[in-house]
Design an enzyme around this catalytic site. Structure first.
Site, PDB file in Angstrom:
ATOM      1  N   GLY B 243     -15.217 -33.005 -74.013  1.00 13.27           N
ATOM      2  CA  GLY B 243     -15.500 -33.710 -72.930  1.00 13.27           C
ATOM      3  C   GLY B 243     -16.070 -35.279 -73.076  1.00 13.27           C
ATOM      4  O   GLY B 243     -15.338 -36.106 -72.989  1.00 13.27           O
ATOM      5  N   GLY B 513     -27.732 -29.960 -71.476  1.00 13.61           N
ATOM      6  CA  GLY B 513     -27.314 -28.691 -70.958  1.00 13.61           C
ATOM      7  C   GLY B 513     -28.248 -27.556 -71.835  1.00 13.61           C
ATOM      8  O   GLY B 513     -28.588 -26.561 -71.151  1.00 13.61           O
ATOM      9  N   GLY B 690     -26.803 -33.428 -78.493  1.00 13.99           N
ATOM     10  CA  GLY B 690     -25.383 -33.558 -78.695  1.00 13.99           C
ATOM     11  C   GLY B 690     -25.013 -35.306 -78.840  1.00 13.99           C
ATOM     12  O   GLY B 690     -24.134 -35.551 -79.317  1.00 13.99           O
ATOM     13  N   GLU B 691     -25.993 -36.128 -78.409  1.00 13.75           N
ATOM     14  CA  GLU B 691     -25.877 -37.611 -78.498  1.00 13.75           C
ATOM     15  C   GLU B 691     -26.633 -38.139 -79.576  1.00 13.75           C
ATOM     16  O   GLU B 691     -26.109 -39.307 -79.876  1.00 13.75           O
ATOM     17  CB  GLU B 691     -25.682 -38.026 -77.012  1.00 13.75           C
ATOM     18  CG  GLU B 691     -24.936 -37.559 -76.083  1.00 13.75           C
ATOM     19  CD  GLU B 691     -25.198 -37.677 -74.592  1.00 13.75           C
ATOM     20  OE1 GLU B 691     -24.313 -38.572 -73.835  1.00 13.75           O
ATOM     21  OE2 GLU B 691     -26.159 -37.493 -74.169  1.00 13.75           O
TER      22      GLU B 691
END
Lengths: 170, 729, 328
Positions: B243, B513, B690-691
């Protein structure tokens, strides 16, 4: 001339629309969705399958021109119940994230290890005429036709090296 | 029943650490791993839905104006063509992340070259694609649309503006002042799975198998777009082929499939071509930044300035949040920060992995490197000296702060040489080699989340949420969390995600998340544990569950005695978010080679050290960091969107000419996880991850290029031409 | 793709008869053609598949060279023992191009006919004189990063994107072409591709009905062979600039200097004046500079690709320094 194509050991009639790429034939006509469409233009490697022992981009070839050919897709390499050594290694080393490029990576790596055994050279080979080895640098170059946007490359290389070394030991 | 928590207070209990199953945090292989490696995991376009027709999107060939007419008749006469749809409900852009409402609709109004204007439906994909290429469209074009950020009057984003003290004066009095202009080019998410959807109507109920990150928002966006109630819509995204922000909001193919399926009366599949994914989903804005640092003789900052100009279409609220971590990463009493947006007619700008920090941090970290050099202070030491005790703008405490540990441990593991640094110290054949480093920071977010956990009479458990796993490891960490809390094996937890028939999760985006859905799972499991404790005649806090039994007592099966226990966990961010600044922190170290003739750069070695709260799965967490580092390499060296100056269209709209890193671009990579417990971040003490791995990494590579060859490149990506332009002979 | 009739001739003669006209296109490996057909840049009414007409052998020629059949895959060429040993510049060029998957399908003849990667050529909603004569050139006033700096025309600044042919140009290989009615001709690789001029739609000298049957390499020569490709990522990218070189020394002086360049022009660029300048000279930085001056004296940048001029200069110097073992 045979008018069938062999996919994972099963013969199938060729598609009626000659425009059908081997990739669309697998996915749309046969429901073999393990082979992925990432770009449809030979720019990502997600659609890699093995035809007569050689890995190719199934998006850039017409199914109708593969009469008599023997195609192995990801479904032909292993199943969840009986995975291939590379499939096991990809899971163990987390050689994927989203999983979309993964079947292409596994097909590509399967053929790639055979290519090294057969002595194929690569852009990373310092000497074109000596024996080829599955070093990290060789694997990185030889797997550069399979993009992974999640960025799992380091783990993909680790998984493949693992299997290559097991192969050497065997 | 619902177990609800709105977190207003820090949680220092660290209850998870008292659990005894011993699986949380461990490097458990992904529970869906075999499905992925054998090609049996189904992605959106792959569901075997009978009688599905294929739709292909048609896009505009003007910049701005309107569609006057479409020659439907001649396209409809082509073989297999079922419909040409230009319904006014069609969307012409994707929704921005967490919008929760319809994006821009109405395909007759054109705002950028490549905008969706219609969809062609045919019996087969080849028929639809051919007819889409043939469709004749008449436009009325409006001239003069601004296409380049320099063509438009910038709009200030006032909520980003900071004006503290007097930066200009600080700069003039500084022992060492740095004032740099740095540019970055646009980026594409380029997830490997193209945007895809299959829509089918059963009566008035719509089901769409789609590739989306945030079903909890997407269902509202789709319902609003179609003008129907949410309870008539079901979205399914069990597997999402990447994504990175591009699938946050409901996108054009989802709406096109839904409307087309309604009009042709049968299921319709719409898959964007790779070129369309590039040209009409989301881009990361290019940026023009100005960095100002005023340091004293000891390298302590007393002035800090960061300004950025980004772009987007008129009317879009999203502005690349370039300054996000600049607000709190380093101290400096005199501060000036400003973000401006130029309104131009290129495709929509939106979230691409680590929006803001991905481009803001590398620029800031170049400026820090320049300051370190001017001050004669080691770059690691300079950063250590400027870690603030409290948020320098909000005057809030940090929830937890591992930057110093990451810098120190990272430097040690990497073998960072803290001696005197001067560029061009080592020439190995044709290659200059050198090292560089940078800090990492990424704000921590959480979102409202619900998940239902059910403990079955056979002692196995199931967890359900519409949360997605876009490759981050959600399936696996939820299995581990439930297994840990309930004292059962990971294999005995069935994780069901990506279906709006399940309780609403937080969606995957903004790195929130895991902490959010994990907290909902945690709350549900706490409630189940209370029920089990009651059955076992003890307090929940005393209840030790391990290997499917109460420790030293009855098995779960016996305890349940045929009963099924089920609870929904409901987690909400609370007031605590306003009383603390929460962020992940880290440090990058890079070793590069630069060719003295050609300016080509290769990253031989990279190390990232990160602190992001509790590690839920060592293997998948490490992979997230590896992914971020790989993106750092792309942002540093290869990735750039090029827009045509005459019509604003994206010219390099494929994977041959938009260069995401290939395997060979990534050398040896090491990840160091500096584990911690963040009591504020979430009830499970975890933060986003995640980033973080790409929030500054490109800066470490840039600084290593300078150290290697003396080229202080101030524009990303640092392609051979840009390196050569400033490389000393 | 537009609908087409797929025809598979059973002989070369049959293939000539099927392809003798404007409406047919030959397909071998298909890696470039199908890419362009999906974009409708290519819209043949008939597709004539020549993939099973033999022509897939690499044979020794009488004069000690090699004859590479038109349908030999890039993989087979790059891994052929004699090519690796005697023509390493060719093996290296092929291995520097594309990926193993693509090289496994790509053929000698097809690769010679590979079309440009110009973004305006591949986008049918943009102007392009090559694709649609008279529509204009989007690149000249647009984004010209990939584009040519040598031999361009006001009509077209596209580049030939391949690597294999650049090495073949340095090796002075010859393309063997067969036309209808058994007509055969041989064209040096150096003359096979065209410059855009006023006919930018024309990539090469092939006439309708003509089929490439082989490429002939002359007998191997002494010297060092180098293929140097500068690209934006370390693999799977087209050249910004590439240099193929066959360089021999005799004592302190250069005895042979066969050079060809990729990424600079509508064809693999070969400038015979370079050999004239270099041969007989003692290699040094000043000589390499003069060679670059000569190579680039008429070079013209188009904004985004201006960098190719200094990059070509530097890459040429690097290759000459490596080949002659000169420190610069």
């Amino acid at each position: 001339m045979p008018d069938t194509i062999t996919i994972n050991g099963t013969d199938h009639p060729l598609p009626s629309d000659p425009r059908t790429s081997l990739l669309d034939f697998l996915r749309q006509d046969l429901g073999l969705h393990g082979t992925k469409k990432g770009c449809d233009h030979g720019q990502c490697g997600a659609c890699t399958v093995i035809v007569n022992g050689m890995r190719i981009n199934s998006c850039l070839t017409l199914a109708a021109l593969h009469d008599g050919d023997d195609v192995t897709t990801i479904e032909g390499l292993g199943t969840p119940e009986n995975p291939s050594p590379l499939q096991v290694a990809f899971v163990e080393h987390d050689g994927y994230q989203c999983g979309y490029c993964t079947p292409g990576q596994v097909c590509s790596a399967t053929a790639m290890l055979d290519e090294i055994k057969a002595g194929f050279a690569s852009d990373a080979s310092a000497d074109l005429t000596s024996e080829m080895k599955a070093t990290a640098e060789e694997i990185r170059e030889r797997m550069s036709g399979n993009l992974c946007r999640c960025g799992a490359y380091a783990n993909i290389v680790a998984a493949i090296r693992d299997v290559a070394e097991q192969g050497d030991a065997a | 029943m619902t177990a609800h928590l709105k977190q207003d207070e820090p949680d220092t209990e660290n209850f998870l650490d008292t659990m005894k199953q011993g699986v949380l945090g461990k490097p458990v292989s992904r529970v869906e791993g075999l499905a992925k490696v054998t090609g049996t995991a189904p992605y959106a376009a792959e569901y075997p839905i009978e009688n599905a027709a294929d739709g292909v999107i048609v896009t505009s060939t003007i910049v701005r104006g309107e569609v006057v007419s479409i020659d439907k008749a001649s396209a409809l006469a082509m073989p297999g063509v079922l419909a040409i749809i230009d319904d006014e409900r069609l969307t012409t852009r994707a929704a921005q992340g967490t919008a929760g409402e319809a994006p821009q609709q109405g395909p007759t109004q054109v705002f950028f070259w490549g905008q969706p204007i219609a969809v062609v439906v045919a019996e087969t994909f080849e028929q639809a694609r051919d007819a889409a290429k043939h469709l004749k469209v008449e436009y009325r074009a409006e001239e003069g649309a601004p296409l380049d950020p320099s063509d438009a009057e910038p709009e200030e984003q006032e909520d980003e503006t900071v004006d503290q003290g007097d930066l200009a004066q600080a700069m003039s009095r500084a022992d060492h002042a740095v004032d740099l202009a740095i540019t970055t080019e646009g980026h594409a998410s380029a997830a490997m799975e193209p945007h895809a959807a299959i829509a089918q109507w059963e009566g008035d109920k719509l089901t769409v198998h789609a590739s989306l990150q945030m079903l909890n928002y997407n269902i509202a966006e789709l319902a609003d777009t179609l003008g129907i109630a949410e309870d008539r819509v079901r979205l399914v995204s069990r597997y999402v082929g990447g994504g990175f922000g591009s699938k946050l909001g409901v996108s054009e193919e989802v709406v096109a499939a839904a409307i087309a399926a309604e009009q042709v009366g049968r299921p319709v599949r719409v898959v964007m071509s790779r070129q369309q994914v590039f040209q009409c989903v989301m881009r990361r804005s290019e940026t023009t930044q100005r960095l100002r640092l005023a340091g004293d003789g000891e390298g302590k900052l007393y002035g800090f300035g960061h300004e950025a100009l980004v772009s987007n279409l008129p009317g879009e609220e999203f502005a690349e949040p370039v300054l996000q971590s600049s607000h709190f990463l380093y101290g400096g009493a005199n501060r000036a920060l400003k973000l401006e947006v130029a309104r131009i007619h290129r495709m929509t700008a939106g979230s691409v992995r680590a929006p803001g920090e991905a481009v803001g941090m590398p620029a800031l970290e170049i400026a820090m490197d320049v300051l370190a050099e001017k001050s004669g202070i080691d770059p690691v030491e300079l950063r250590l000296r400027n870690i603030p005790d409290r948020d320098p703008e909000e005057d809030l405490p940090f929830s937890s702060h591992k930057l110093a540990e990451c810098l120190k441990q990272g430097a040690e593991r990497f073998g960072w040489d803290s001696g005197a640094r001067s560029p061009r110290h080592t020439l190995d054949g044709e290659w200059w080699t050198g090292t560089g480093m940078a800090s990492a920071a990424r704000v921590h977010n959480v979102g409202e989340a619900r998940a239902r956990v059910t403990l079955k009479p056979d002692g196995t458990a199931e967890i359900r949420s519409d949360m997605t796993d876009i490759g981050t490891g959600t399936y696996t960490i939820l299995a581990q969390l439930v297994a840990e809390m309930l004292g059962i094996a990971v294999d005995d937890v069935l994780v069901q995600l990506g279906d709006t028939d399940f309780p609403r999760g937080p969606g995957s985006g903004g790195s929130w998340g895991a902490a959010s859905i994990g907290s909902a799972a945690y709350l549900a499991c706490r409630a189940l544990r209370r029920m089990l404790a009651e059955k076992a005649g003890t307090d929940e806090s005393e209840l030790v569950l391990r290997d499917g039994a109460v420790d030293g007592g009855r098995s779960l099966v016996e305890l349940l005695d045929g009963e099924e226990l089920s609870e929904e966990g409901h987690y909400e961010p609370g007031d605590i978010a306003d009383s603390h600044t929460a962020s992940g922190f880290g440090a990058f170290f890079a070793e590069v080679r630069v060719n003295r003739f050609t300016g080509e750069t290769r990253v031989d070695r990279m190390l990232g050290a990160f602190g992001f709260g509790r590690v839920l799965n060592e293997k998948t967490a490490r992979s997230q960091c590896l992914g971020g580092i790989t993106w750092s390499i792309g942002a540093a060296l290869t990735e750039a969107l090029h827009f045509d100056p005459n019509d604003g269209h994206l010219v390099n709209c494929d994977l041959a000419e938009y260069h995401v890193p290939v395997n060979r671009d990534v050398g040896e990579v090491e990840v160091l996880m500096v584990e911690e417990r963040d009591p504020v971040a979430s009830p499970i003490q975890a933060k986003g991850i995640g980033e973080l791995g790409m929030c500054g990494g490109a800066g470490a590579i840039a600084n290593a290029i300078y150290n290697a060859c003396g080229a202080r490149v101030l524009s990303f990506p640092m392609t051979p031409d840009r390196v050569l332009e400033v490389m000393p002979e | 793709m537009r609908p087409f009739d797929l025809q598979r001739p059973d002989s070369l003669d049959h293939a000539h008869s099927l392809s003798d006209g404007e409406t047919a296109t030959l397909i071998a490996g298909g890696t470039n053609l199908l890419d362009l057909m999906k974009l409708q840049v290519e819209t043949p009414e008939r597709l004539v598949a020549i993939d099973r007409l033999g022509m897939n052998a690499i044979e020794d020629t009488e004069d000690g060279g090699l004859r590479i059949g038109a349908l030999v895959t890039n993989t087979a060429t790059a891994n052929h023992d004699r090519i690796r040993a005697d023509y390493p510049v060719l093996a290296r060029a092929i291995l520097a191009g594309a990926t193993q998957q693509l090289r496994n399908r790509a053929t000698t003849g097809g690769n010679l006919c590979q079309r440009t990667r110009c973004y305006y050529f591949t986008n049918i909603d943009q102007p392009c004189n090559k694709r649609e004569p008279g529509s204009g050139c989007g690149a000249i006033d647009g984004i010209a990063r990939l584009h040519g700096v040598l031999g361009t025309s006001p009509q077209c600044i596209a580049t030939y994107p391949g690597d294999m042919a650049v090495a073949m140009s340095a090796l002075d290989a010859v393309v063997e072409i067969e036309g209808a009615a058994d007509t055969r001709r041989q064209v040096p690789v150096r003359d096979f591709h065209c410059l855009p001029g006023d006919t930018p739609w024309r990539d090469n000298v092939l006439e309708p009905g003509e089929i490439i049957t082989a490429v002939i390499l002359p007998a191997p020569v002494e010297g060092k062979q180098i293929y140097r490709k500068v690209r934006e990522r370390s693999s799977y990218a087209f050249a910004l600039v590439s240099v193929a070189a066959v360089i021999a020394m005799e004592g302190d002086t250069i005895a042979r200097a066969d050079l060809a360049f990729g990424g600079l022009a509508h064809k693999p660029w070969h400038d015979p004046r370079l050999a004239e300048l270099l041969v007989g000279k003692v290699p040094d930085a000043a000589l390499f500079d003069r060679a670059a001056d000569l190579l680039l004296e008429d070079a013209q940048g188009y904004g985004e690709n201006d960098f190719k001029i200094p990059l070509a200069r530097r890459t040429l110097a690097a290759v000459l320094a490596e080949a002659t073992e000169t420190t610069i």
